[in-house]
Design a protein around this motif. Structure first.
Motif, mmCIF file in Angstrom:
data_model
loop_
_atom_site.group_PDB
_atom_site.id
_atom_site.type_symbol
_atom_site.label_atom_id
_atom_site.label_comp_id
_atom_site.label_asym_id
_atom_site.label_seq_id
_atom_site.Cartn_x
_atom_site.Cartn_y
_atom_site.Cartn_z
ATOM 1 N N ASP A 89 -5.756 4.959 -3.681
ATOM 2 C CA ASP A 89 -5.300 4.181 -2.436
ATOM 3 C C ASP A 89 -5.309 2.814 -2.430
ATOM 4 O O ASP A 89 -6.179 2.154 -1.515
ATOM 5 C CB ASP A 89 -6.410 4.687 -1.248
ATOM 6 C CG ASP A 89 -5.764 4.495 0.110
ATOM 7 O OD1 ASP A 89 -4.557 4.340 0.215
ATOM 8 O OD2 ASP A 89 -6.576 4.120 1.096
ATOM 9 N N SER A 90 -4.791 1.972 -3.547
ATOM 10 C CA SER A 90 -4.827 0.756 -3.601
ATOM 11 C C SER A 90 -6.070 0.223 -4.008
ATOM 12 O O SER A 90 -6.191 -0.941 -3.492
ATOM 13 C CB SER A 90 -3.884 0.149 -2.345
ATOM 14 O OG SER A 90 -2.721 0.400 -2.110
ATOM 15 N N GLY A 91 -6.836 0.998 -4.505
ATOM 16 C CA GLY A 91 -8.115 0.356 -4.761
ATOM 17 C C GLY A 91 -9.250 0.684 -3.775
ATOM 18 O O GLY A 91 -10.503 0.553 -3.692
ATOM 19 N N GLN A 92 -8.674 0.964 -2.335
ATOM 20 C CA GLN A 92 -9.482 0.982 -1.286
ATOM 21 C C GLN A 92 -10.535 2.310 -1.345
ATOM 22 O O GLN A 92 -11.645 1.969 -0.998
ATOM 23 C CB GLN A 92 -8.738 1.197 0.058
ATOM 24 C CG GLN A 92 -7.861 -0.075 0.272
ATOM 25 C CD GLN A 92 -6.964 0.031 1.534
ATOM 26 O OE1 GLN A 92 -7.322 -0.578 2.555
ATOM 27 N NE2 GLN A 92 -5.958 1.141 1.466
ATOM 28 N N LEU A 93 -10.301 3.172 -2.045
ATOM 29 C CA LEU A 93 -11.114 4.257 -2.102
ATOM 30 C C LEU A 93 -12.297 4.150 -2.988
ATOM 31 O O LEU A 93 -13.519 4.120 -2.509
ATOM 32 C CB LEU A 93 -10.471 5.681 -2.789
ATOM 33 C CG LEU A 93 -11.250 6.973 -2.806
ATOM 34 C CD1 LEU A 93 -11.833 7.162 -1.378
ATOM 35 C CD2 LEU A 93 -10.396 7.996 -3.054
ATOM 36 N N PRO B 41 5.358 19.621 4.788
ATOM 37 C CA PRO B 41 5.162 17.914 4.164
ATOM 38 C C PRO B 41 4.714 18.365 2.747
ATOM 39 O O PRO B 41 4.398 19.052 2.060
ATOM 40 C CB PRO B 41 3.808 17.685 4.973
ATOM 41 C CG PRO B 41 3.080 18.901 5.238
ATOM 42 C CD PRO B 41 4.237 19.910 5.609
ATOM 43 N N ILE B 42 5.094 17.011 2.143
ATOM 44 C CA ILE B 42 4.917 16.891 0.462
ATOM 45 C C ILE B 42 3.972 15.702 0.367
ATOM 46 O O ILE B 42 4.338 14.626 0.609
ATOM 47 C CB ILE B 42 6.265 16.453 0.130
ATOM 48 C CG1 ILE B 42 7.457 17.780 0.097
ATOM 49 C CG2 ILE B 42 6.202 16.598 -1.631
ATOM 50 C CD1 ILE B 42 8.673 17.318 -0.225
ATOM 51 N N TYR B 43 2.855 15.837 0.144
ATOM 52 C CA TYR B 43 1.690 15.128 -0.335
ATOM 53 C C TYR B 43 1.567 14.713 -1.592
ATOM 54 O O TYR B 43 1.084 15.587 -2.163
ATOM 55 C CB TYR B 43 0.660 15.197 0.568
ATOM 56 C CG TYR B 43 0.892 15.503 2.278
ATOM 57 C CD1 TYR B 43 1.660 14.408 2.915
ATOM 58 C CD2 TYR B 43 0.211 16.587 2.888
ATOM 59 C CE1 TYR B 43 1.638 14.763 4.176
ATOM 60 C CE2 TYR B 43 0.183 16.431 4.307
ATOM 61 C CZ TYR B 43 1.117 15.653 4.903
ATOM 62 O OH TYR B 43 1.150 15.835 6.304
ATOM 63 N N THR B 44 1.330 13.698 -2.146
ATOM 64 C CA THR B 44 0.945 13.364 -3.357
ATOM 65 C C THR B 44 -0.149 12.184 -3.383
ATOM 66 O O THR B 44 0.218 11.044 -3.079
ATOM 67 C CB THR B 44 2.109 12.746 -4.264
ATOM 68 O OG1 THR B 44 2.887 14.036 -4.290
ATOM 69 C CG2 THR B 44 1.327 12.665 -5.779
ATOM 70 N N MET C 23 0.907 -1.254 -0.119
ATOM 71 C CA MET C 23 0.103 0.044 0.069
ATOM 72 C C MET C 23 0.805 1.230 -0.107
ATOM 73 O O MET C 23 1.782 1.552 0.919
ATOM 74 C CB MET C 23 -1.014 -0.038 1.151
ATOM 75 C CG MET C 23 -1.905 -1.236 1.237
ATOM 76 S SD MET C 23 -2.900 -1.026 2.682
ATOM 77 C CE MET C 23 -1.738 -1.479 4.093
ATOM 78 N N ILE C 24 0.799 1.883 -0.996
ATOM 79 C CA ILE C 24 1.757 3.130 -1.215
ATOM 80 C C ILE C 24 1.450 4.233 -0.357
ATOM 81 O O ILE C 24 0.344 4.611 -0.208
ATOM 82 C CB ILE C 24 1.879 3.579 -2.655
ATOM 83 C CG1 ILE C 24 2.954 4.525 -2.949
ATOM 84 C CG2 ILE C 24 0.471 4.347 -3.183
ATOM 85 C CD1 ILE C 24 3.208 4.803 -4.501
ATOM 86 N N THR C 25 2.599 5.000 0.258
ATOM 87 C CA THR C 25 2.220 6.163 1.044
ATOM 88 C C THR C 25 2.091 7.187 0.188
ATOM 89 O O THR C 25 2.171 7.349 -1.169
ATOM 90 C CB THR C 25 3.556 6.468 1.818
ATOM 91 O OG1 THR C 25 3.352 7.593 2.395
ATOM 92 C CG2 THR C 25 4.853 6.643 0.917
#
Length: 464
Positions: free
Chosen positions: A116-120, A108-111, A94-96
């Motif tokens: 969300d690994s299909g979860q969304l 912070p650096i957010y992308t 599961m990618i950050t």
């Protein structure tokens, strides 16, 4: 709809209607109340959600129905999502959504990839199609750059916690902010996260996302996360802790949380049942959830009863009963809803096997359905005493319906009658070797309900 407030204790007595059906007695007392039920659920973490996302119609909807539909599926009401921490989507990671800003005090650096690994997508389907309202975001680890070992896998802990000093500085606040940002991303996509966990199986180091945290360290981080949620107008989000690998280990964590004075900041105590099963209640006045269980041994099985095999549906119906009665849990979650054939040698950690564009359903799913479809969020468990060979739970639902779930541990069928309910109608569903929560005969005459529970089977009665 009748009111249950004035109902006298419900007597349930068995009567013989066949030569092989014993006479037993069950007593239900709706005036004796226990825990409030939040629901039953699953996870599709570690990219398991993609198993469903990649299905073509009509099978995609069929699998979603099996998980969430209250008429022909399990009727699950809780989705537990994994909060990503890994550097990529390689394997089933599961990618950050965070990059290393260089220091905990840097911006912070957010992308966010919107997947969300299909979860969304999975969460959106659960909410929009089926009305699911409880979404639990749980992190297996903080991103690696925030940890002592610079890796989101192989243990390590958040820099700044007691005993975890790092040259890069104290990352506790940055990690709390990271979790808040996760909630914001989901909210922007129409999903309201209701429960938030910052660690999973903190007593276990694994080659995939994992983080070692003891109870004292967990309490220290809660003292950071709690005010951070409040600052962001998220005090309504329930903090959970600590997802230990077994019930007894979690009891130790729970005691440490209490000793550190943070029990009131934790809305739900959470535990798994891999290293030890439920043998009593957790030492807390807060709600308790069993948040992960599965059968990790043996080949894929769709059996209901196989001489008490650990993977069969009958075994897990009994385990859920134990969780509700002995553990006084308010929620009981299975590990993953779906999984492919190749992963983990096609064992029984899933409820549904997704095999290319086809699928198979285990009886474990129908064990859950017997509870989840009849015992809805907000229901209150009430006193139920079963006869010899019967395991019974009873619940008063928010809509006033009384659910009575009966497991017959004997080999022969048992005929029962439910009297004193003052009900005007009854429905019943059965699961055994040949039925998957199918309607079964039950009748009501002058307030007395009659029905039957097959040997090694389960029947749920709902009295209106």
């Amino acid at each position: 709809m009748r009111s249950l407030v004035a109902i006298l204790p419900l007597a349930v007595a068995a009567r013989n209607i066949g030569p092989r059906q014993s006479s037993q007695k069950i007593t239900v007392d709706v005036t004796q109340r226990y825990q409030i039920i939040d629901g039953f659920g699953i996870s599709e973490a570690f990219q398991r959600a993609n198993d469903i996302l990649n299905l073509k119609e009509p099978k995609q909807t069929q699998v979603l129905d099996l998980l969430f539909n209250t008429t022909n599926g399990a009727g699950f009401t809780i989705v537990r999502n994994g909060i990503g921490s890994s550097p990529s989507n390689a394997n089933d990671w599961m990618i950050t959504f965070a990059e290393d800003p260089g220091s905990p005090t840097s911006a912070p650096i957010y992308t966010w990839d919107g997947k969300d690994s299909g979860q969304l997508w999975f969460s959106q389907q659960a909410a929009k199609r089926y009305g699911v309202k409880t979404f639990y975001g749980d992190a297996w680890s903080a991103p690696g750059f925030m940890k002592t070992n610079k890796d989101d896998a192989n243990g390590g802990t958040v820099c700044g916690l007691p005993g975890a000093t790092c040259s890069s500085g104290d990352w506790r606040q940055a990690y709390a902010d990271y979790l808040v940002q996760y909630v914001k991303f989901y909210a922007e996509a129409g999903i309201n996260v209701t429960h938030l966990g910052f660690v999973n199986e903190p007593d276990l180091k694994t080659a995939y996302a994992s983080m070692l945290v003891n109870g004292t360290q967990a309490a220290d981080f809660i003292k950071v996360l709690h005010p951070t949620l409040a600052k962001n107008n998220m005090s309504h989000i329930v903090i959970t802790c600590c997802e230990a690998t077994g019930w007894s280990v979690q009891s130790q964590y729970t005691q440490q949380l209490k000793a550190a004075g943070v029990e009131s900041m934790v809305g739900v105590i959470t535990a798994h049942t891999y290293t030890s099963g439920i043998s009593g209640s957790q030492p807390t006045s807060q709600k308790v959830w069993e948040t992960e269980c599965s059968d990790l041994s043996g080949g894929w099985s769709t059996a209901w009863y196989s001489n008490g095999g650990s993977g069969d549906g009958y075994t897990w119906a009994n385990n859920i009963h134990t969780g509700l009665t002995t553990g006084n849990v308010s929620a009981y979650l299975w590990w993953v809803g779906t999984q492919d054939r190749a992963t983990n040698n096609n064992n029984n950690e899933k409820l549904i096997l997704v095999d290319g564009q086809d699928y198979q359903v285990s009886k474990r799913l129908w064990a859950y359905a017997q509870y989840s479809r009849t015992v809805r969020p907000g229901a209150v468990r009430v006193k139920a005493l079963g006869g010899s060979g019967l395991k019974t739970t009873a619940f008063v639902n928010v809509n006033g319906k009384l659910a009575v779930n009966v497991i017959n541990t004997g080999a022969d069928a048992v005929s029962i009658s439910l009297s004193g309910s003052n009900g005007s109608a009854v429905q019943a569903w059965v699961t055994d070797n040949t039925h998957d929560m199918e309607a079964t005969p039950a009748s009501i005459t002058e307030g007395t309900v009659t029905g039957s529970v097959p040997g090694r089977g389960m029947v749920s009665f709902v009295i209106l």
